[in-house]
Design an enzyme around this catalytic site. Sequence first.
Site, mmCIF file in Angstrom:
data_model
loop_
_atom_site.group_PDB
_atom_site.id
_atom_site.type_symbol
_atom_site.label_atom_id
_atom_site.label_comp_id
_atom_site.label_asym_id
_atom_site.label_seq_id
_atom_site.Cartn_x
_atom_site.Cartn_y
_atom_site.Cartn_z
ATOM 1 N N GLY A 1 0.860 -1.175 0.000
ATOM 2 C CA GLY A 1 0.000 0.000 0.000
ATOM 3 C C GLY A 1 0.893 1.219 0.000
ATOM 4 O O GLY A 1 1.884 1.296 0.743
ATOM 5 N N GLY B 1 9.565 -8.416 -4.569
ATOM 6 C CA GLY B 1 8.613 -8.062 -3.524
ATOM 7 C C GLY B 1 8.404 -6.565 -3.427
ATOM 8 O O GLY B 1 8.913 -5.776 -4.232
ATOM 9 N N THR C 1 15.572 -1.082 -4.713
ATOM 10 C CA THR C 1 14.268 -1.740 -4.703
ATOM 11 C C THR C 1 14.010 -2.476 -6.009
ATOM 12 O O THR C 1 13.502 -3.605 -6.012
ATOM 13 C CB THR C 1 13.158 -0.704 -4.447
ATOM 14 O OG1 THR C 1 13.387 -0.065 -3.181
ATOM 15 C CG2 THR C 1 11.789 -1.357 -4.430
ATOM 16 N N ASP D 1 7.484 4.266 -4.662
ATOM 17 C CA ASP D 1 7.295 4.658 -3.266
ATOM 18 C C ASP D 1 8.632 4.893 -2.578
ATOM 19 O O ASP D 1 8.762 5.800 -1.742
ATOM 20 C CB ASP D 1 6.508 3.578 -2.521
ATOM 21 C CG ASP D 1 5.079 3.456 -3.022
ATOM 22 O OD1 ASP D 1 4.535 4.471 -3.493
ATOM 23 O OD2 ASP D 1 4.508 2.361 -2.934
#
Length: 301
Positions: free
Chosen positions: A38, A279, A274, A244
């Site tokens: 999220g 994931g 990242t 994000d």
Amino acid sequence: MTAFVIGNVTEDLLFGLPRLPRPGETLIAGRRLSDLGGKGLNQAVILSRAGCPTCLLAPVGDDEVATRARALAEAEIGDARLLDMGGASDQSIICVAEDGENHIVSSAFAADALRPDRIRRALSDLGPGDVVVVQGNLSFETTRAALQAARLGGAATVANPSPIRWPWTDLYPLVDLVIVNRAELSELGGSDDIATAVARLKAAGAREVVVTLGAKGAEFHGDDGVIRAPAVPVRTVDTAGAGDTFCGILVAARQAGLSPEAAMAAAARAAALTVGRAGTYSAFPGPSEIYNILHERAGAP
């Protein structure tokens, strides 16, 4: 100086595929991963790991996902306020191809249940020096209430309008910094030309705009022109969560007083970490990695 992140929490179900499916096609996944994510939770975790005092305000359901999310948020974030909306927590289904590209479908039932009055009460103690960070998962009314509360309290505001669920035009006068990728910019700015689309967002009221361009890096459009940051070369494993990471590091770096150039470079380096991992939450750089990135960019020993 606190970063108030107003966003969502999801359970992320990730399926690794040889390629993304075509319309009407069924593929068999080579791997499956359950993770927490999220955009609200993700960005709050990154901000907290970057050493920025962080408060997460996010709606969750009344289920096992919420229990896991509370445990993670309490361990990662100094002030995590996960608001019980009842029912099921939201989920995201993420399909990731071997080249790292993905398709994401998310539910927003818990997110939509969060009403503006709860956000206004929760933000009653913010003030100058703080920053409010919003995304596109919550309702227009609740997002507007968060930005209005920031303005009334003298706090800075950052918007990452993803996913795009409704028009943002009326909110830009409440936003200091907009962070978008190339596709989002084209949709929001009504043009595939970056300069034209950015000019339209700024004409509507946005003060600064950052555009992420994947392997082509990112651009910062401020009062003094355009600052370009190259991407960090990396073998792409999974792009989920990279945006994000970029947002969280950019905001943390600016809050710490880094220049736009240094903040963009730090965000690009963290996002590359990242991208090189599988994931969402599990792919984020750790506190020591972020510390090294930020202090190297700041010129600290």
